[in-house]
Design an enzyme around this catalytic site. Structure first.
Site, PDB file in Angstrom:
ATOM      1  N   ARG A  93       0.856  -1.191   0.000  1.00  0.00           N
ATOM      2  CA  ARG A  93       0.000   0.000   0.000  1.00  0.00           C
ATOM      3  C   ARG A  93       0.895   1.246   0.000  1.00  0.00           C
ATOM      4  O   ARG A  93       1.968   1.261   0.622  1.00  0.00           O
ATOM      5  CB  ARG A  93      -0.834  -0.033   1.285  1.00  0.00           C
ATOM      6  CG  ARG A  93      -1.811   1.094   1.477  1.00  0.00           C
ATOM      7  CD  ARG A  93      -2.996   0.948   0.618  1.00  0.00           C
ATOM      8  NE  ARG A  93      -4.128   1.759   1.071  1.00  0.00           N
ATOM      9  CZ  ARG A  93      -5.140   2.074   0.261  1.00  0.00           C
ATOM     10  NH1 ARG A  93      -5.152   1.681  -0.992  1.00  0.00           N
ATOM     11  NH2 ARG A  93      -6.151   2.775   0.721  1.00  0.00           N
ATOM     12  N   THR A 368      -9.368   0.676  -9.364  1.00  0.00           N
ATOM     13  CA  THR A 368      -8.898  -0.540  -8.700  1.00  0.00           C
ATOM     14  C   THR A 368      -9.133  -1.754  -9.597  1.00  0.00           C
ATOM     15  O   THR A 368     -10.046  -1.767 -10.421  1.00  0.00           O
ATOM     16  CB  THR A 368      -9.593  -0.731  -7.326  1.00  0.00           C
ATOM     17  OG1 THR A 368      -9.441   0.482  -6.573  1.00  0.00           O
ATOM     18  CG2 THR A 368      -9.011  -1.867  -6.516  1.00  0.00           C
ATOM     19  N   THR A 386      -4.321  -0.742  -7.140  1.00  0.00           N
ATOM     20  CA  THR A 386      -5.099   0.471  -7.405  1.00  0.00           C
ATOM     21  C   THR A 386      -4.262   1.736  -7.492  1.00  0.00           C
ATOM     22  O   THR A 386      -3.149   1.802  -6.954  1.00  0.00           O
ATOM     23  CB  THR A 386      -6.149   0.663  -6.280  1.00  0.00           C
ATOM     24  OG1 THR A 386      -7.069   1.677  -6.644  1.00  0.00           O
ATOM     25  CG2 THR A 386      -5.515   1.009  -4.951  1.00  0.00           C
ATOM     26  N   ASN A 388      -6.289   4.304  -6.636  1.00  0.00           N
ATOM     27  CA  ASN A 388      -7.467   4.832  -5.958  1.00  0.00           C
ATOM     28  C   ASN A 388      -8.550   5.124  -6.978  1.00  0.00           C
ATOM     29  O   ASN A 388      -9.168   4.203  -7.477  1.00  0.00           O
ATOM     30  CB  ASN A 388      -7.171   6.036  -5.067  1.00  0.00           C
ATOM     31  CG  ASN A 388      -8.392   6.383  -4.205  1.00  0.00           C
ATOM     32  OD1 ASN A 388      -9.196   5.486  -3.915  1.00  0.00           O
ATOM     33  ND2 ASN A 388      -8.569   7.621  -3.811  1.00  0.00           N
ATOM     34  N   ASP A 410      -7.907   8.263   0.744  1.00  0.00           N
ATOM     35  CA  ASP A 410      -8.404   7.132   1.544  1.00  0.00           C
ATOM     36  C   ASP A 410      -8.152   7.328   3.041  1.00  0.00           C
ATOM     37  O   ASP A 410      -8.653   6.569   3.862  1.00  0.00           O
ATOM     38  CB  ASP A 410      -7.771   5.815   1.074  1.00  0.00           C
ATOM     39  CG  ASP A 410      -8.614   5.137  -0.003  1.00  0.00           C
ATOM     40  OD1 ASP A 410      -9.724   5.617  -0.280  1.00  0.00           O
ATOM     41  OD2 ASP A 410      -8.157   4.124  -0.560  1.00  0.00           O
ATOM     42  N   SER A 439      -7.672   0.871   3.615  1.00  0.00           N
ATOM     43  CA  SER A 439      -8.170   0.396   2.322  1.00  0.00           C
ATOM     44  C   SER A 439      -9.344  -0.557   2.517  1.00  0.00           C
ATOM     45  O   SER A 439      -9.524  -1.114   3.611  1.00  0.00           O
ATOM     46  CB  SER A 439      -7.038  -0.333   1.592  1.00  0.00           C
ATOM     47  OG  SER A 439      -7.513  -0.943   0.412  1.00  0.00           O
ATOM     48  N   SER A 440     -10.094  -0.761   1.463  1.00  0.00           N
ATOM     49  CA  SER A 440     -11.132  -1.804   1.464  1.00  0.00           C
ATOM     50  C   SER A 440     -10.725  -2.990   0.601  1.00  0.00           C
ATOM     51  O   SER A 440     -11.485  -3.955   0.492  1.00  0.00           O
ATOM     52  CB  SER A 440     -12.451  -1.240   0.929  1.00  0.00           C
ATOM     53  OG  SER A 440     -12.885  -0.169   1.722  1.00  0.00           O
ATOM     54  N   GLY A 460     -13.947  -1.463  -6.469  1.00  0.00           N
ATOM     55  CA  GLY A 460     -15.246  -0.896  -6.111  1.00  0.00           C
ATOM     56  C   GLY A 460     -15.242  -0.128  -4.802  1.00  0.00           C
ATOM     57  O   GLY A 460     -16.301   0.077  -4.213  1.00  0.00           O
ATOM     58  N   GLY A 461     -14.055   0.296  -4.328  1.00  0.00           N
ATOM     59  CA  GLY A 461     -13.997   1.098  -3.104  1.00  0.00           C
ATOM     60  C   GLY A 461     -14.710   0.392  -1.970  1.00  0.00           C
ATOM     61  O   GLY A 461     -14.474  -0.787  -1.689  1.00  0.00           O
TER      62      GLY A 461
HETATM   63  N1  GLY Z   1      -8.556   3.076  -2.914  1.00  0.00           N
HETATM   64  C1  GLY Z   1      -9.599   2.197  -2.569  1.00  0.00           C
HETATM   65  C2  GLY Z   1      -9.233   1.277  -1.463  1.00  0.00           C
HETATM   66  O1  GLY Z   1      -8.059   0.991  -1.278  1.00  0.00           O
HETATM   67  O2  GLY Z   1     -10.080   0.843  -0.743  1.00  0.00           O
END
Ligand code: GLY
Length: 558
Positions: A93, A368, A386, A388, A410, A439-440, A460-461
């Site tokens: 990340r 992503t 990603t 983002n 984020d 992050s998700s 998809g965030g």
């Molecule tokens: N940028 C979206 C995530 O990492 O959740």
């Protein structure tokens, strides 16, 4: 069931969407957002590489063929299940630069400046993808760097034919690219939009990839590429310095581990919220006979929404970078905690999220990307990566040919103030120098008796975790084939805002009316798609691969 779902998908997805691309193979499989990148992964497997080699090669190829999310200038997470049964996760990340600070996106009135947080050089975190992919290759790959990077370099140098979808994306983002000469140069033909059918070459990116191939991580984090990044930052109030680049390190982290009806669930730990929430929701649902209640029934959907509501509420409070804040992962993923958390579940009445200021849904875009790779030795790799938002902050580093991320959004720039996905956070996810933003992304591997069964994940965030939840439940509770599990329509609830969002077919009109009567909100339907779960499953000695019909992707198996 299968024929029903395929027929249903014709109604759910616009005609431009292909049906799920599906392959069954025995020796190896790659499923990704780009058919060309999947073919690259397959080439590497056919060359004798293992799933880790193929995942790394696919990752570098995606930076060339799927530029909205494939990247060198962003970050990602990788979950690896080795043939010996060991499961590992790699966190690459992005990190906040050393000069970042808590209030950097607040204006004079103390409000979040959305432009600055999303569309500026300051929105970029220190990129992690190159260090992460090379680290995975170094520790668990079997081929050398030059071999896995060669296809990406070739694609960037010689070019490839743009398809309708990618050319359309370039047009859609054209006005943003126009703000930056290097971005306009990369994504246009001398300032005019590129059309489908054009040969798209990326000479600057080819040079950067060659530097990485020749020098390893030093080819990106030091030397001429690093000089180009830092010069662009210095000219535009950006924060990333030479020290930030040199100091960037990916981290091997213990996976989040849970169990669900006899299967083992392995997913990404913090700074992802994905693994913790996935296991938490499965734990809350396990006591209920979901198979008997049935797919899409009022009871099943109500149970799942209530699990989502509680898990996402915990996300806002507890999740952040574990190198900076205490994340109570063991508590959140324990079966005891799930029992307590679900004790106030009312089978007749919707829960109430509405006591805290709600955020708005973020606009969803093809940000992503997820890919899954398996080999015939039993190695399996699940990767989500990603920039983002789609095409990150739209800033191409002049001379280096790659886009920068806007991952700083984020972070929680202000407590209880929603980010671009409508997610709110508090101090656990506030900006601090060197910290990773929450992050998700939820690359996940399901195993049984130490052997991989399912590899999945999604873009998809905020919706990512619920997409993974539904693919996993479709396989385990509803015994669907991989094709059906991925194709089935999905729904999403994230606590705040307190509304259910769903694809057509996920919630029937009758079920929607019953849910509404219970107090659930937002059940006026939606045609938006949720997620893209490019997945792989092991079944009866075969390796099945599916690219999600919601997108144009590609599976490559042999
Ligand atoms: N940028 C979206 C995530 O990492 O959740």
């Amino acid at each position: 069931m299968k024929r029903f779902l395929l027929l249903l998908s014709l109604f759910i997805f616009p005609v431009s969407f292909a049906l799920a691309e599906y392959q069954r193979a025995t020796q190896g499989m790659v499923s990704s957002r780009s058919d060309i990148a999947s073919e690259v992964g397959k080439e590497i497997l056919a060359l004798g590489g293992n799933a880790i080699d193929a995942a790394v090669a696919t990752g570098f190829a995606l930076s060339v063929t799927y530029p909205s999310a494939g990247n060198l200038g962003g970050g990602g997470f990788m979950v690896i299940s080795l043939a010996n049964g060991e499961v590992l996760t790699l966190d690459y990340r992005e990190k906040a630069p050393a000069t970042a600070h808590r209030d950097m996106f607040l204006d004079d009135k103390g409000d979040v400046d959305r432009e600055l947080a999303l569309n500026s050089h300051q929105s970029a975190g220190v990129p992690g993808s190159v260090a992460g992919l090379l680290e995975a290759l170094d520790k668990y790959g079997s081929l050398n760097r030059e071999q896995v990077l060669a296809p990406a370099i070739r694609l960037a140098e010689e070019g490839f034919i743009l398809n309708q979808e990618i050319a359309g994306q370039f047009r859609g983002h054209f006005n943003s690219f126009r703000n930056y000469p290097a971005s306009l140069a990369k994504f246009s033909a001398n300032g005019s939009p590129l059309n489908a059918g054009a040969l798209w070459r990326q000479p600057d990116l080819a040079r950067t990839l060659s530097a990485i191939s020749d020098k390893g991580r030093d080819g990106f984090y030091k030397g001429s590429v690093a000089d180009l990044i830092v010069a662009d930052m210095q000219a535009n109030n950006g924060l990333i310095s030479h020290e930030d680049l040199i100091n960037y390190q990916p981290v091997w982290r213990a996976p989040v581990h849970g169990s669900y009806r006899g299967y083992d669930v392995w997913s990404m730990p913090a700074p992802s919220s994905g693994g913790v929430l996935l296991v938490q929701m499965l734990n809350m649902l396990e006591p209920y006979n979901i198979e008997k209640l049935g797919w899409g029934s009022t009871e099943t959907v109500h149970l799942m929404i209530e699990a989502q509501r509680r898990a996402y509420a915990d996300r806002a409070e507890h999740l952040g970078d574990p190198d900076y804040v205490e994340v109570p992962s063991s508590m959140l993923t324990s079966k005891d905690y799930a029992r307590q958390r679900f004790a106030n579940f009312d089978p007749q009445v919707a829960g109430d999220s509405a006591k805290i200021t709600a955020g708005n849904w973020g606009e969803e875009s093809p940000q992503t990307t997820h890919y899954s790779v398996a080999d015939d030795e039993g190695n399996a790799v699940s990767v989500t990566t990603t920039l983002n938002r789609s095409y990150g902050n739209h800033i191409v580093v002049p001379g280096a040919g790659f886009l920068l991320n806007n991952e700083m959004d984020d972070f929680s720039s202000k407590p209880n103030s929603p980010n671009s996905y409508g997610l709110i956070g508090r101090t656990a996810n506030e900006i601090q120098p060197g910290k990773r933003m929450l992050s998700s992304m939820s690359p996940t591997i399901i195993t049984r008796d130490g052997k991989p069964v399912l590899l999945t994940g999604s873009p998809g965030g905020s919706t990512i975790i619920n997409t993974v939840l539904q693919v996993v439940m479709n396989v385990i509770d509803h015994h669907m084939s991989l094709e059906d599990a991925v194709t089935s329509p999905r729904f999403h609830h994230q606590w705040m805002p307190d509304v259910v969002r769903y694809e057509i077919g996920a919630i029937s009109d009758e079920v929607a009316a019953e849910l509404e009567a219970m107090g659930h909100q937002g059940l006026n339907g939606s045609r938006r798609t949720i997620g893209e779960a490019n997945s792989v499953m092991f079944e009866n000695g075969f390796i099945d691969g599916v690219s999600d019909p919601r997108i144009v992707g590609g599976v490559a198996g042999f």
